[in-house]
Scaffold this active site. Structure first.
Site, PDB file in Angstrom:
ATOM      1  N   HIS A  63      50.184  40.830  54.678  1.00 36.02           N
ATOM      2  CA  HIS A  63      49.268  39.530  54.619  1.00 36.02           C
ATOM      3  C   HIS A  63      48.774  38.804  55.553  1.00 36.02           C
ATOM      4  O   HIS A  63      47.706  38.518  55.092  1.00 36.02           O
ATOM      5  CB  HIS A  63      50.176  38.832  53.539  1.00 36.02           C
ATOM      6  CG  HIS A  63      50.801  39.009  52.298  1.00 36.02           C
ATOM      7  ND1 HIS A  63      52.085  39.817  51.982  1.00 36.02           N
ATOM      8  CD2 HIS A  63      49.729  39.300  51.352  1.00 36.02           C
ATOM      9  CE1 HIS A  63      51.665  40.154  51.188  1.00 36.02           C
ATOM     10  NE2 HIS A  63      50.875  40.207  50.579  1.00 36.02           N
TER      11      HIS A  63
ATOM     12  N   CYS B 158      42.779  47.080  43.681  1.00 39.85           N
ATOM     13  CA  CYS B 158      42.095  46.048  44.530  1.00 39.85           C
ATOM     14  C   CYS B 158      42.855  46.168  45.662  1.00 39.85           C
ATOM     15  O   CYS B 158      42.758  44.993  46.792  1.00 39.85           O
ATOM     16  CB  CYS B 158      42.083  45.130  43.709  1.00 39.85           C
ATOM     17  SG  CYS B 158      44.465  44.763  42.943  1.00 39.85           S
TER      18      CYS B 158
HETATM   19  C1  PEP Z   1      48.521  45.211  46.649  1.00 39.87           C
HETATM   20  O1  PEP Z   1      49.343  45.274  46.898  1.00 39.87           O
HETATM   21  O2  PEP Z   1      47.790  46.562  46.882  1.00 39.87           O
HETATM   22  C2  PEP Z   1      47.876  43.571  46.318  1.00 39.87           C
HETATM   23  C3  PEP Z   1      46.593  44.007  46.411  1.00 39.87           C
HETATM   24  O3  PEP Z   1      48.299  42.259  46.926  1.00 39.87           O
HETATM   25  P1  PEP Z   1      48.932  41.957  47.714  1.00 39.87           P
HETATM   26  O4  PEP Z   1      48.333  42.831  49.303  1.00 39.87           O
HETATM   27  O5  PEP Z   1      48.466  40.528  47.187  1.00 39.87           O
HETATM   28  O6  PEP Z   1      50.051  42.009  47.873  1.00 39.87           O
END
Ligand code: PEP
Ligand code: MG
Length: 749
Positions: free
Chosen positions: A363, A674
């Site tokens: 993240h 996404c």
């Molecule tokens: C994912 O897991 O691909 C996603 C878009 O959510 P995050 O990266 O915020 O966990």
């Protein structure tokens, strides 16, 4: 006066003498004094030189003419081993130690026993201090302590004299390059700001141990109070099982704070003549070195607690407030960093960041991309050789590795400026694409959306000409605040997003907290936080929190269109439960949204075998490839060493996506991707080739992907992709044939 204190007092007088002569304290006198005090025939100082070399710098007892001549590599011989491991060696029979390296010019064959300690400062090894004796003897604990204390003093002398690390401080001027993996592309030049190693104390020795002990006691009491307050605050925001878990972790934190073992060692060091700061610094350094060698990930995590506590204690001792997270234009170098801390530093104006322990789909990386902040992972060893405030260049290229160059030469700086100019020209070329429709060369429309989490990113809608927001990560705004906002404040945040988006669609994802996205005071002792109590699981177990958020979203929409997406759904039952909460809130809110769409992230593999039921419940599905990949391959997305191990462009992923796309088409449910993979050239092309024509990505990637797709002959590529899929079964990756076709058609270089 105790023997150690007597020695330290004499050493301090010696240093003062050196100062008054305007020069370096005479090392020959220092080694003589230490040898006499420890009743050793030999005392020697080895100093680190460029190229990982240790050079004999001063000696009492070894042959005088070996000074400046005897050299060992780091890792070679006992002295080299001490420098490499940062650990003291106490050997009664040194010559029979496997690492022993005989240097005939020193005449050391006469000496049986050896005590060698590293000379460290600010996380760097500056040299090694050693004593030797003819008789085989094991040095007593207090002798080890004395030598370690002298080493600390010596570190200050070497640093002040510039003798450290090379002729006239040469090491500090030599340029060093560190390879890393790109987390967020970009270039930055600036002064480095180091996070991690404790800064060396300003004053090492003190005259009055009682006064120092009193200062320490007072600082410990203050630290305990602040930890207790932290625990009380942490528990105030939690309840039920969450409070139990928080209590557990915070209690373990308190335990470390109250552990009398290390405090006693600090007290001993004070009685040995050190200032309270120097004593804490020394004991803390030992503690950190020891913890760093621990392999167990949970215990290593506790290192962060120890570092945090030591930081608090030092703050209480020096009376200095926590340094504000502000460093305009700086390149931040850190061992590790969570997303919340990165947000604070970004607000403090940094130009780039290098995080040793980070991975591209973690993240912190996602956030760096969202913020447009050049970021690298890796660059192992940089913290050991970088100095606060020295110049550096950070180069992070998309799809390629990156580099951190410390103390760059002038021609490198010029090269950097040329690269920056080329990059700006490329960006200007992309900007011209902004108002062109997003489509392939043959005219197939593709929807390119933004992944967003911060108000400041909303400007990117205009700048990129994106179709809308395909993922609004609501938890990022809460992390930026440090807590989950109340309904009114949340509604204001979401309304601002809808206002900025105008007619463009926005998919709001409900809070996806947990894993590595933590609010202050909510750390939890979980073995596998990514698979732990996170995201929608928290929302369903704490329905009040989720309901407040749903109400805020409905209020923000105020009669406009609204799309809500639930994260980490693992069963259709969970989705139904979440929808039931939404219905309850919907019944209470007026005006209702003109259109309300509800969907789910597809990021937990269990959903793949519930598609028929799932598709009856949703208006859209968005594949979260970051989490889905880690769960499909059982490969933690936050572990840097696993980052390239499994490929998104591989038969299991491609076949899975093809199947999901087919079922969504049949059920007339919109499908998008996404996760970060959608933003990479070959991956974006492949997704469109599979018929997934809605992609959501960080703002910086929208125009480059648009440019690539504009050149893509989709029918031709589909035929090629079909052929690759037919022959790919069992392959770990199909990246190369896809890349080869893309190169042939000049889509990528
Ligand atoms: C994912 O897991 O691909 C996603 C878009 O959510 P995050 O990266 O915020 O966990
Ligand atoms: Mg996810």
């Amino acid at each position: 006066m105790s023997a150690p204190r007597r020695l330290l007092t004499r050493l301090r007088d010696l240093m003062a003498k050196g100062d008054s002569r305007g020069g370096v304290a005479p090392m020959s006198e220092l080694v003589r004094m230490v040898a006499a005090e420890l009743v050793s025939e030999v005392c020697s100082i080895y100093v680190a030189r460029p190229g990982d070399i240790l050079e004999l710098f001063a000696t009492e007892g070894l042959r005088e003419d070996s000074v400046g001549r005897t050299r060992l590599r780091v890792g070679e011989g006992i002295v080299g081993l001490v420098a490499a491991t940062h650990a003291t060696l106490n050997l009664a029979d040194a010559q029979n130690h496997p690492a022993f390296a005989y240097r005939p010019e020193t005449g050391e064959e006469k000496y049986a026993s050896m005590l060698a300690v590293p000379v460290r400062r600010g996380g760097r090894t500056l040299g090694v201090l050693a004593v030797q004796n003819r008789n085989p003897r094991h040095y007593a604990e207090d002798e080890v302590e004395v030598l370690e204390t002298v080493a600390m003093l010596l570190a200050e002398v070497l640093a002040a004299s510039g003798a450290e690390g090379g002729e006239g401080g040469l090491a500090a001027t030599v340029s060093r390059r560190f390879a890393g993996a790109t987390l967020a592309s970009g270039l930055a030049i600036g002064k480095v700001r180091l996070l991690g190693p404790l800064q060396a104390p300003k004053q090492v020795l003190a005259d009055d141990p009682r006064q120092e002990q009193a200062r320490l006691d007072q600082a410990v009491a203050m630290t305990r109070q602040s930890v207790d307050a932290l625990i009380a605050n942490g528990l105030a925001v939690a309840d039920g099982a969450e409070a139990d878990a928080s209590r557990e972790i915070l209690d373990s934190y308190r335990l470390i704070a109250a552990d009398s073992g290390w405090l006693k060692r600090v007290g001993d060091a004070i009685r040995g003549g050190l200032s309270a700061e120097a004593a804490v610094h020394r004991v803390a350094g030992d503690l950190r070195d020891r913890m760093r060698r621990i392999v167990d990930p949970y215990l290593r995590e506790r290192l962060a607690d120890v570092e945090d506590l030591i930081g608090r204690l030092m703050q209480a001792l020096t009376g200095e407030a926590e340094a504000p997270k502000s460093a305009p234009g700086a390149i931040l170098l850190a061992r590790r960093m969570g997303p919340a801390e990165l947000l604070e530093w970004h607000a403090g104006g940094i130009a780039g960041v290098v995080i040793e322990e980070a991975s591209p789909s973690g993240h912190a990386a996602i956030l760096a991309r969202a913020l447009g902040l050049p970021a690298l992972a890796g660059a192992a060893g940089m913290l050991e050789v970088a100095n606060d405030g020295e110049p550096a260049v950070l180069v992070a290229e998309d799809g390629e590795g990156g580099q951190l160059i410390l103390r760059p030469e002038q021609d490198v700086v010029e090269l950097f400026h040329r690269a920056e100019a080329a990059r700006s020209a490329r960006q200007a070329g992309y900007a011209a694409l902004r108002d062109k429709p997003a489509q392939t060369r043959d005219g197939t429309p593709v929807e390119l959306n933004l992944n967003v989490g911060l108000a400041l990113e909303l400007l990117q809608l205009e700048a990129t000409g994106a179709a809308g927001i395909g993922l609004f990560r609501t938890e990022i705004a809460m992390m930026a605040r440090g807590s989950v906002a109340d309904v009114t404040d949340q509604a204001a945040i979401y309304a601002q997003v809808l206002d900025a988006a105008g007619d463009r669609p926005v998919l709001f994802r409900t809070l996806d907290l947990g894993g590595d996205k933590l609010l202050p005071g909510t750390a939890r002792p979980e073995e596998n936080p990514a698979m732990g109590w996170r995201s929608l699981r928290i929302g369903l177990d704490r329905p009040a929190v989720l309901r407040r958020q749903l109400r805020a979203l409905l209020l923000a929409a105020g009669g406009r269109k609204l799309s809500i997406m639930f994260p980490m759904v693992a069963t259709v039952a969970e989705l139904r439960a979440a929808k039931a909460l939404l219905r309850t809130e919907l019944a209470r809110v007026r005006p209702q949204p003109s259109v309300l769409h509800v969907g789910t992230m597809l990021e937990v593999p269990s959903l793949l075998w519930q598609l028929p039921e799932l598709l009856r419940e949703v208006d859209f599905i968005s594949v979260g490839s970051n989490d889905l990949m880690q769960f499909l391959f059982a490969a933690d997305r936050g572990t840097p060493g696993l980052a390239g191990r499994y490929d998104f462009l591989s038969p299991p992923v491609i076949e899975m996506l093809a199947e999901v796309a087919a079922q969504c088409r049949a059920a007339d449910v919109k499908l998008s991707v996404c996760g970060e993979h959608a933003s990479r050239p070959l991956e974006a092309m492949t997704l469109v080739g599979l018929g997934i024509t809605s992609l959501s990505m960080p703002a910086s990637r929208v125009l480059p992907v648009k440019a690539l797709l504009a050149e893509l002959d989709l029918p031709a590529f589909r035929a090629v992709l079909a052929g690759i899929r037919r022959t790919a079964a069992g392959a770990a990756s199909v990246r190369e044939p896809i890349a080869a076709w893309a190169r042939e058609h000049r889509l990528v270089q």
